[in-house]
Design a protein around this motif. Structure first.
Motif, PDB file in Angstrom:
ATOM      1  N   ASP A  37       0.832  -1.204   0.000  1.00  0.00           N
ATOM      2  CA  ASP A  37       0.000   0.000   0.000  1.00  0.00           C
ATOM      3  C   ASP A  37       0.867   1.255   0.000  1.00  0.00           C
ATOM      4  O   ASP A  37       1.587   1.517   0.953  1.00  0.00           O
ATOM      5  CB  ASP A  37      -0.906   0.025   1.236  1.00  0.00           C
ATOM      6  N   VAL A  39       1.755   4.992   0.482  1.00  0.00           N
ATOM      7  CA  VAL A  39       1.237   6.036   1.378  1.00  0.00           C
ATOM      8  C   VAL A  39       1.732   7.422   1.002  1.00  0.00           C
ATOM      9  O   VAL A  39       1.168   8.423   1.444  1.00  0.00           O
ATOM     10  CB  VAL A  39       1.585   5.749   2.859  1.00  0.00           C
ATOM     11  N   VAL A  62       4.012   1.247   3.187  1.00  0.00           N
ATOM     12  CA  VAL A  62       4.085   0.893   4.600  1.00  0.00           C
ATOM     13  C   VAL A  62       5.386   0.141   4.881  1.00  0.00           C
ATOM     14  O   VAL A  62       5.974   0.280   5.941  1.00  0.00           O
ATOM     15  CB  VAL A  62       2.864   0.045   4.999  1.00  0.00           C
ATOM     16  N   PRO A  87      -2.521   8.726  -2.878  1.00  0.00           N
ATOM     17  CA  PRO A  87      -1.397   7.888  -3.311  1.00  0.00           C
ATOM     18  C   PRO A  87      -1.831   6.463  -3.669  1.00  0.00           C
ATOM     19  O   PRO A  87      -1.132   5.778  -4.422  1.00  0.00           O
ATOM     20  CB  PRO A  87      -0.460   7.880  -2.099  1.00  0.00           C
TER      21      PRO A  87
ATOM     22  N   GLU B 476      -2.313   0.081   8.652  1.00  0.00           N
ATOM     23  CA  GLU B 476      -1.164   0.981   8.617  1.00  0.00           C
ATOM     24  C   GLU B 476      -1.221   1.951   7.451  1.00  0.00           C
ATOM     25  O   GLU B 476      -0.756   3.084   7.545  1.00  0.00           O
ATOM     26  CB  GLU B 476       0.127   0.162   8.518  1.00  0.00           C
ATOM     27  N   ALA B 477      -1.789   1.495   6.337  1.00  0.00           N
ATOM     28  CA  ALA B 477      -1.827   2.363   5.158  1.00  0.00           C
ATOM     29  C   ALA B 477      -2.710   3.579   5.428  1.00  0.00           C
ATOM     30  O   ALA B 477      -2.322   4.712   5.157  1.00  0.00           O
ATOM     31  CB  ALA B 477      -2.323   1.595   3.943  1.00  0.00           C
ATOM     32  N   ALA B 480      -1.110   5.996   7.785  1.00  0.00           N
ATOM     33  CA  ALA B 480      -0.087   6.834   7.159  1.00  0.00           C
ATOM     34  C   ALA B 480      -0.721   7.869   6.241  1.00  0.00           C
ATOM     35  O   ALA B 480      -0.272   9.012   6.177  1.00  0.00           O
ATOM     36  CB  ALA B 480       0.896   5.981   6.379  1.00  0.00           C
ATOM     37  N   ARG B 481      -1.783   7.499   5.527  1.00  0.00           N
ATOM     38  CA  ARG B 481      -2.373   8.423   4.552  1.00  0.00           C
ATOM     39  C   ARG B 481      -3.263   9.459   5.214  1.00  0.00           C
ATOM     40  O   ARG B 481      -3.321  10.599   4.788  1.00  0.00           O
ATOM     41  CB  ARG B 481      -3.221   7.646   3.538  1.00  0.00           C
TER      42      ARG B 481
END
Lengths: 127, 499
Positions: A37, A39, A62, A87, B476-477, B480-481
């Motif tokens: 993924d 970010v 990540v 993103p 987690e993605a 973070a975003r």
């Protein structure tokens, strides 16, 4: 694994779409899958001059941070502003909405040195 | 394991009740606000949570119960050397002569501390086979930077400005290329060979008049001793470059391999790894750097010196003009260095050798116990840590290293390092250290075997783990975003979100 036939590819898993005077660049489905993924994507400002093989930005997932390398030399005319807020487009649509930069090409001959879809497919098979 | 999650603790804001805190906000003294411009002053009081003291205490104590630490359980985090931190170290660091010393106290009143630092430099120099040591760097990465900055200063002093490159193996810790970049060098990666060692021929090919230094870890991040270390060092020096040893894995070789004696020009020590000082939030760490004769003039200053009359003092400004200068305020993390000193003195030479023997034995034991269920890419005698892989497990069952790690939490263990080193797919880097009982090592191996077996039979339970931790799998993605960093009351609440 999605490898569009109308694009050319680098050994570092970037693609470039030949648009005549310009070329649009991104990373391949294989690369985005390996990264996980996404970010964050850091892209150069319009006007930046790049040489073939030069690092032009950074893609962060990540799990990892990876440099992005210009397949050919040129001047950045546009960077994909959508990626700042989305993103995830790089994962969802790496060849379309996940495009990264558009360059005005210095030397179209540099495109010849890149892999075509079949040769890139071979690279993936060997991986 | 009973499949029940512990209760997660609400925030202080959610426990707040109006009027409960007694308004215990410190009042600014007299006219403290006089200097604050009118437009910067609050019109409403800050929306601090209102709780009684017992509620606040219980909140933080409950949070502390959710912590995992090496004092609570096994922590096989590869590359980190999570050994038990002896409480003797705490006694030493809390002695008032050390703990209450003002960092600007005159030297005459700081003799005990100065002596400890002076002696610790010599102890580390002996352990590393080096001529001189600085204790100033804050931790390992800053130690690396200090070492590479000294290498840069050395080549400048030689009048050689062509050496713009630093070579690192592809298995190196990320701090190595980061250090090289910070010091203004270009990083060149060389591949490892099929045995997990640095490929000597590739290294020879990369060496040249443009290489300032080569940064190596020995044993490597794969937990393997470089079989050709002597040839490697010879090749580096023949090319006029310096050899830097990343000392992160020193726990494997204490008293048996001395980097300076082998030929390394400079190394760093991680006292929070090898010498049992606390990690992370219990730290800080400290990253002393040892050098041979070549780099001694460039060490950071001021160094501790011993005068003829036996008293200790600091170098005076200008006393050693080739020094690269300060890398840290005062004398580094002195409280941490006291702990490292206590550890080394408590063990002595034979004790430290025994530490490495037991660390290597423990790693090889765990490797032997799990080798059928997990791939061991370099299946030979390892040092203090080894790399396992879930590559075959993933191919057969879809269960990845990440899932194995999360399921280990349900078994009550902190997972090992995962996805490092980058040269191994689906890596698990396991470092038991020397301070664990056989029962603990067996329980950990049993857990890994149970998870591998569960992956075949019921992979869904593994891929959705953990089930017993206070929270499940984190997104987690999204974190973070779209980070959510601030608690705000629900919309329409009486007190809006503070601006």
């Amino acid at each position: 694994m999605d490898v569009p036939s109308d694009l050319r590819y680098t050994d570092d898993h970037e693609w470039i779409r030949d648009e005549g005077e310009t070329g649009t660049i991104g990373i391949t489905a294989f690369a985005s899958e390996q990264l996980g993924d996404i970010v964050f994507v850091e892209l150069p400002a319009p006007g930046t001059r790049l040489a073939a093989g030069q690092a032009f930005g950074v893609v962060e997932s990540v799990k990892a941070v990876s440099d992005l390398y210009a397949p050919v030399g040129g001047e950045v005319v546009e960077a994909n502003g959508e990626l700042a807020s989305r993103p995830e487009l790089v994962n969802a649509d790496p060849y379309g909405g996940g495009w990264m930069v558009r360059l005005r090409l210095d030397d179209r001959a540099e495109l010849e040195g890149l892999r075509d879809a079949a040769a890139y497919g071979t690279l993936l098979a060997e991986a | 394991m009973n499949g029940v999650r512990p209760v997660l603790e609400p925030t202080l804001f959610e426990r707040s009740r109006p009027g409960r805190g007694d308004g215990k906000v410190p009042h600014p003294p007299r006219d403290a606000l006089a200097g604050v411009p009118a437009e910067q002053r609050r019109t409403a009081p800050p929306a601090l949570p209102e709780l009684s003291e017992p509620e606040v205490i219980r909140h933080f104590v409950r949070l502390s119960h959710l912590n995992y630490s090496v004092d609570a359980g096994f922590y096989p985090l590869g590359s980190c050397t999570m050994k038990y931190n002896p409480k003797l170290n705490e006694w030493a660091a809390r002695l008032p002569g050390f703990a209450a010393l003002h960092p600007l106290a005159p030297e005459a009143l700081a003799q005990g501390t100065l002596q400890l630092l002076w002696e610790l430099e010599r102890l580390l120099a002996e352990i590393g086979g080096m001529k001189a040591v600085t204790l100033q760097p804050a931790a390992g990465a800053q130690g690396e930077l200090t070492g590479i900055l000294m290498a840069r200063a050395y080549h400048e002093w030689r009048g050689d400005d062509a050496r713009r490159k630093v070579i690192v193996p592809d298995s190196s810790h990320g701090t190595n290329p980061a250090t090289a970049s910070m010091a203004g060098f270009e990083t060149v990666h060389v591949a490892s060979d099929g045995r997990g060692d640095v490929d000597l021929e590739t290294l020879r090919g990369a060496l040249g008049q443009d290489v300032a230094a080569v940064m190596l870890t020995n044993p490597s991040t794969l937990g393997l001793f470089e079989e050709k270390i002597c040839d490697i060092l010879e090749a580096i020096h023949a090319a006029g470059a310096l050899a830097y040893m990343d000392g992160a894995n020193l726990n494997a070789v204490l008293g048996r391999f001395k980097p300076g004696t082998a030929g390394f020009d400079v190394m760093h020590f991680n006292v929070h790894k090898t010498f049992s000082t606390p990690h992370g939030g219990g730290g800080p760490g400290a990253g002393p750097v040892g050098v041979g004769e070549t780099l001694e003039p460039f060490l950071p200053g001021p160094r501790v010196l011993r005068d003829g009359d036996g008293t200790f003092r600091l170098e005076r400004p200008g006393e050693r003009p080739d020094s690269i200068g300060r890398v840290r305020a005062f004398h580094g993390n002195v409280g941490v260095l006291v702990r490292a000193y206590a550890y080394i003195r408590a063990h002595g030479g034979p004790g430290l050798m025994r530490v490495s023997e037991d660390a290597v034995l423990a790693a090889n034991y765990v490797r032997a116990r799990i080798r059928g269920a997990y791939d061991i890419p370099f299946d030979r005698i390892c040092k203090h840590e080894f790399v396992a892989s879930a590559k075959s497990l993933k191919a057969r069952t879809g269960v990845r290293t990440l899932d194995v790690a999360k399921r280990l939490i349900d078994h009550g263990f902190h997972p090992p390092t995962i996805y490092f080193p980058l040269v191994v797919e689906e890596a698990l880097l396991i470092e038991p250290t020397e301070t664990e009982t056989l029962e603990t090592l067996d329980a950990f191996a049993d857990a890994l075997l149970a998870i591998a077996e569960e992956a075949e039979r019921d992979p869904g339970t593994v891929t959705s783990a953990p089930h017993e931790a206070p929270i499940g799998r984190v997104d987690e993605a999204t974190a973070a975003r779209q980070p959510n960093l601030r608690w705000c009351p629900a919309a329409g609440a009486e007190t809006p979100c503070p601006d």
